[in-house]
Design a protein around this motif. Structure first.
Motif, mmCIF file in Angstrom:
data_model
loop_
_atom_site.group_PDB
_atom_site.id
_atom_site.type_symbol
_atom_site.label_atom_id
_atom_site.label_comp_id
_atom_site.label_asym_id
_atom_site.label_seq_id
_atom_site.Cartn_x
_atom_site.Cartn_y
_atom_site.Cartn_z
ATOM 1 N N ALA A 78 0.842 -1.316 -0.115
ATOM 2 C CA ALA A 78 0.012 -0.040 0.038
ATOM 3 C C ALA A 78 0.926 1.234 0.064
ATOM 4 O O ALA A 78 0.458 2.334 -0.690
ATOM 5 N N GLU A 79 2.023 1.189 0.766
ATOM 6 C CA GLU A 79 2.649 2.272 1.058
ATOM 7 C C GLU A 79 3.523 2.789 -0.460
ATOM 8 O O GLU A 79 3.680 3.690 -0.768
ATOM 9 N N ALA A 80 3.980 1.464 -1.021
ATOM 10 C CA ALA A 80 4.733 1.786 -2.266
ATOM 11 C C ALA A 80 3.654 2.345 -3.248
ATOM 12 O O ALA A 80 4.166 3.215 -4.090
ATOM 13 N N PHE A 81 2.755 1.915 -3.475
ATOM 14 C CA PHE A 81 1.664 2.302 -4.418
ATOM 15 C C PHE A 81 1.406 3.759 -3.948
ATOM 16 O O PHE A 81 1.435 4.451 -5.090
ATOM 17 N N LEU A 82 0.961 4.131 -2.866
ATOM 18 C CA LEU A 82 0.680 5.459 -2.578
ATOM 19 C C LEU A 82 1.599 6.480 -2.975
ATOM 20 O O LEU A 82 1.608 7.503 -3.319
ATOM 21 N N ARG A 83 3.001 6.086 -2.368
ATOM 22 C CA ARG A 83 4.012 6.993 -2.657
ATOM 23 C C ARG A 83 4.352 7.221 -4.200
ATOM 24 O O ARG A 83 4.637 8.150 -4.932
ATOM 25 N N GLY A 84 4.185 6.004 -5.040
ATOM 26 C CA GLY A 84 4.300 6.309 -6.415
ATOM 27 C C GLY A 84 3.097 7.117 -7.099
ATOM 28 O O GLY A 84 3.502 7.905 -8.159
ATOM 29 N N TYR A 85 2.011 7.021 -6.451
ATOM 30 C CA TYR A 85 0.907 7.900 -7.055
ATOM 31 C C TYR A 85 1.130 9.213 -6.572
ATOM 32 O O TYR A 85 0.981 10.240 -7.639
ATOM 33 N N PHE A 86 1.222 9.455 -5.349
ATOM 34 C CA PHE A 86 1.283 10.936 -4.870
ATOM 35 C C PHE A 86 2.575 11.663 -4.592
ATOM 36 O O PHE A 86 2.524 12.724 -4.513
#
Length: 207
Positions: A78-86
């Motif tokens: 979740a963190e990897a995805f969210l940092r990639g997105y935001f």
């Protein structure tokens, strides 16, 4: 009573006393042996119950460790995805889809949640005198809360603070995101399958 009868009488009493002795102490001995067997049975049962409880306790600890491990893997995805997105820098060559692809299902990548272009790909139009806009975004706060979880699917809520810097202007956005996941067995990782983002109202913030 003559001497012969007296001897017979005494002999009869001796015999009776002998049988009485045998009966009394024989029963006492049998009772002792029976008591020993009862205690041995109880001790064996307690030992078996203790071993059973130890195995159950070990199994529960292992299950808890597995759950904790799965939650940690889910949080990392979740963190990897969210940092990639935001998190992005307009000067970076990597676009949004490439950043989140390792953590997303094809379904999500094909959805309008992951656009082909992104805000960081903007800039001044060719031939204009406007100063090119340089946008840098970073997550300043990220809290992830687990909602549901099975062996194949899961969902989390994320409380996000995103800082923007556009040239010399800074701004902060407060967001709440709900992510659903599916477990990819071949990759042995959790992949984001859907995402819903909304501005965080004061009452929505999770302290």
């Amino acid at each position: 009573m003559n001497k012969g009868k007296l001897i017979l009488f005494i002999g009869a009493i001796v015999v009776l006393l002998f049988f009485a002795y045998q009966q009394f102490f024989g029963d006492a001995s049998a009772g002792t042996e029976s008591g020993k067997q009862d205690w041995q049975t109880i001790a064996l049962t307690l030992q078996e119950d203790n071993e059973k409880l130890k195995k159950e306790n070990t199994s529960l600890k292992q299950k808890q460790a597995d759950i904790t491990g799965d939650q940690q893997k889910l949080s990392k995805s979740a963190e990897a995805f969210l940092r990639g997105y935001f998190e992005y820098d307009q000067n970076s060559d990597q676009n949004l889809k490439n950043r989140v692809a390792p953590y997303s299902t094809q379904k999500l990548l094909n959805s309008n949640v992951i656009p082909t272009t992104h805000i960081e790909e903007g800039g001044a139009e060719e031939g204009s005198n406007d100063t090119p806009t340089t946008i840098v975004a970073k997550i300043s706060k990220l809290n992830i809360y687990h909602s549901t979880m099975t062996n194949t699917s899961a969902s989390v809520y994320a409380d996000i603070s995103q800082n923007f810097r556009s040239n010399n202007i800074q701004n902060t956005s407060e967001l709440i995101a709900k992510l659903t996941f599916v477990y990819d067995v071949s990759k042995q990782t959790w992949l984001v399958d859907t995402m819903n983002i909304q501005p965080a109202l004061p009452e929505d913030r999770i302290n």
